[in-house]
Write an enzyme that holds these catalytic residues in place. Structure first.
Site, PDB file in Angstrom:
ATOM      1  CG  ASN A 216      10.405  32.701  -1.580  1.00 44.91           C
ATOM      2  OD1 ASN A 216      10.730  33.773  -2.065  1.00 44.91           O
ATOM      3  ND2 ASN A 216      10.883  32.279  -0.406  1.00 44.91           N
ATOM      4  CE  LYS A 295      20.487  15.510 -12.331  1.00 44.46           C
ATOM      5  NZ  LYS A 295      20.673  15.250 -13.748  1.00 44.46           N
ATOM      6  CG  PHE A 331       7.306  43.189   4.763  1.00 45.40           C
ATOM      7  CD1 PHE A 331       6.549  43.885   3.847  1.00 45.40           C
ATOM      8  CD2 PHE A 331       8.505  43.742   5.193  1.00 45.40           C
ATOM      9  CE1 PHE A 331       6.963  45.111   3.356  1.00 45.40           C
ATOM     10  CE2 PHE A 331       8.938  44.961   4.702  1.00 45.40           C
ATOM     11  CZ  PHE A 331       8.163  45.647   3.780  1.00 45.40           C
TER      12      PHE A 331
HETATM   13  N1  CTP Z   1      10.421  35.816   8.788  1.00 48.17           N
HETATM   14  C1  CTP Z   1      11.696  35.511   9.188  1.00 48.17           C
HETATM   15  N2  CTP Z   1      12.116  34.204   9.208  1.00 48.17           N
HETATM   16  C2  CTP Z   1      11.279  33.211   8.857  1.00 48.17           C
HETATM   17  C3  CTP Z   1       9.975  33.523   8.432  1.00 48.17           C
HETATM   18  C4  CTP Z   1       9.580  34.831   8.412  1.00 48.17           C
HETATM   19  O1  CTP Z   1      12.469  36.425   9.510  1.00 48.17           O
HETATM   20  N3  CTP Z   1      11.706  31.951   8.881  1.00 48.17           N
HETATM   21  C5  CTP Z   1       9.973  37.218   8.806  1.00 48.17           C
HETATM   22  C6  CTP Z   1       9.675  37.763   7.419  1.00 48.17           C
HETATM   23  O2  CTP Z   1      10.820  38.390   6.858  1.00 48.17           O
HETATM   24  C7  CTP Z   1       8.561  38.760   7.696  1.00 48.17           C
HETATM   25  C8  CTP Z   1       7.836  38.164   8.897  1.00 48.17           C
HETATM   26  O3  CTP Z   1       8.751  37.265   9.510  1.00 48.17           O
HETATM   27  O4  CTP Z   1       9.058  40.011   8.093  1.00 48.17           O
HETATM   28  C9  CTP Z   1       6.561  37.418   8.563  1.00 48.17           C
HETATM   29  O5  CTP Z   1       6.811  36.512   7.523  1.00 48.17           O
HETATM   30  P1  CTP Z   1       5.624  35.738   6.775  1.00 48.17           P
HETATM   31  O6  CTP Z   1       6.231  34.855   5.728  1.00 48.17           O
HETATM   32  O7  CTP Z   1       4.557  36.695   6.367  1.00 48.17           O
HETATM   33  O8  CTP Z   1       4.981  34.879   7.914  1.00 48.17           O
HETATM   34  P2  CTP Z   1       5.473  33.696   8.778  1.00 48.17           P
HETATM   35  O9  CTP Z   1       5.894  34.245  10.101  1.00 48.17           O
HETATM   36  O10 CTP Z   1       6.494  32.876   8.049  1.00 48.17           O
HETATM   37  O11 CTP Z   1       4.138  32.870   8.984  1.00 48.17           O
HETATM   38  P3  CTP Z   1       3.175  32.184   7.866  1.00 48.17           P
HETATM   39  O12 CTP Z   1       4.091  31.720   6.760  1.00 48.17           O
HETATM   40  O13 CTP Z   1       2.532  31.087   8.596  1.00 48.17           O
HETATM   41  O14 CTP Z   1       2.202  33.256   7.424  1.00 48.17           O
END
Ligand code: CTP
Length: 404
Positions: A216, A295, A331
């Protein structure tokens, strides 16, 4: 250069910058400019030798005030020029600091204006030495530095490299960003001293074949701002950084990782020693099941299907092993229903603090220098913050975290 300094905390602080004779004297201008950009007021004193390398006018033209050059100079302080910084400045930084000035400061010799100003200054003193490697290694210089350290002065360790004279060794002025960071920390409250903060930041990268990965656009800027803010406030910081995260100050212990599994392992290793976890990483929630065998070749394939398996949720996983006094701050990156999703994540992931932002808006989320946040904590406090620099947002988030 993006220093991630919080203008909200540094604005109005006053630094006195001493400049000694050195080929690196021109770098004092960069140091001054970076601090000024964060709202720091800088006054300057150039030794006579420094004036052979760089003009006082350069500093004056760039808004340094006053610019001192010698005793009893009406333009630079008059009769009490040697006392003014002691009465005004929050910190005294000598950069570059020559062997001669270091020797004067060590024995309290006030025969130059800068040395007299240092003698009349009882705030934080920082020295960024720059000299020939043999002069730096000499027992006399070593002893002088020890004396100054014992009195509480902070040495910003010179770098190893080729000196202006061609000699190679330790003695080059430390990198400007390190000097600026140390000077900023000296002017800020140390309310996180004694605390260990874990920060996850940046993207993760999940390999599919030998040349392709799933990831991402996170740059880790927000997490870097948080790691810097915690270090500026005196915390021990361990930063577990995904690929592409910018350089962090050397006082931050950085652990580079690539995949979510690597990030989890590194974070788990730090977590038992941490007082707080800041989870700013944009972790890939799924990893592609590896394409077996080198690959992937496109010949003969008119479409592509990739299967994914779930990655660990690092925040949730560490939350499972959290001691009651360990604080969890995460976050929420959302494309809709910002407030409801932020409140849900705070509860579902048992966070103490959640900072949420809407994706796809200017000044919000991935990359960029600014962020626009909705902040909610476990005590029910909620606020919408306007767009502000990520450094300022980080500083304010730590203000909240420190109250929980
Ligand atoms: N996070 C994490 N590990 C993951 C996914 C998320 O530690 N595999 C943490 C992120 O760093 C952030 C929080 O969880 O502090 C929320 O991440 P976010 O991407 O907003 O949400 P998700 O929990 O992944 O849920 P969704 O993608 O369904 O919104």
């Amino acid at each position: 250069m993006n220093t991630l300094l919080p203008a909200c905390a540094l604005g109005g602080r006053r630094l006195h910058l001493g400049v000694c004779g050195s080929a690196a004297a021109y770098k004092a201008v960069d140091i001054m400019r970076l601090l000024q950009q964060s709202g720091v007021h800088v006054s300057v004193c150039l030794t006579e030798a420094a004036q052979r390398f760089i003009s006082p006018l350069t500093f004056a033209a760039l808004d340094a005030s006053p610019v001192y050059t010698r005793f009893f100079d009406e333009r630079g302080g008059g009769v009490f020029a040697h006392l003014e910084p002691g009465g005004n400045a929050h910190a005294l930084l000598v950069a570059p600091a020559s062997a001669a000035t270091i020797a004067r400061l060590a024995c309290g010799d006030a025969d130059t204006l800068l040395a007299a100003q240092a003698l009349a200054f009882d705030g934080p003193l920082l020295l960024a030495p720059a000299m020939n490697p043999r002069m730096w290694a000499h027992p006399a210089t070593r002893r002088n530095m020890d004396i100054l350290r014992e009195r509480g002065a902070r040495c910003i360790q010179p770098a190893v490299g080729r000196a202006a004279c061609g000699d190679i060794g330790e003695g080059k002025l430390a990198p400007v960003r390190e000097i600026v960071f140390a000077a900023a920390a000296a002017m800020l409250p140390q309310d996180f001293a004694g605390r260990h903060v874990l920060v996850t930041l940046g993207p993760t990268r999940e390999r599919w074949d030998d040349v392709r990965f799933w990831s991402n656009p996170s740059t880790g800027r927000m997490g870097a701002a948080l790691a810097c803010a915690a270090a500026l406030r005196g915390a021990t910081v361990s930063a577990v950084a995904g690929p592409g995260v910018q350089e962090l100050p050397s006082s931050v212990r950085r652990i580079d990782v690539v995949t979510a599994e690597d990030m989890l392992a590194a974070a788990l290793d730090v977590w038992p020693r941490a007082d707080a976890g800041i989870f700013a990483a944009a972790v890939a929630d799924f990893a592609p099941l590896p394409f077996g065998g080198g690959k992937f070749k496109k010949a003969g394939a008119d479409s592509l299907r990739i299967d994914f398996s779930p990655n660990p949720d690092i925040l949730a996983e560490l939350g499972r092993y959290a001691r009651p006094e360990q604080k969890i701050f995460g976050f929420a990156a959302e494309s809709a229903n910002l407030e409801a999703n932020a409140r849900n994540k705070l509860q579902a992931k048992k966070m103490h603090l959640t900072a949420a932002n809407l994706l796809g808006l200017p000044d919000s989320g991935f990359a960029g220098d600014k962020n626009t946040l909705f902040v909610v904590d476990c005590r029910g406090r909620e606020e919408h913050w306007p767009a502000m620099s990520k450094a300022d947002a980080a500083w304010r988030l730590l203000d909240w975290l420190s109250t929980l």
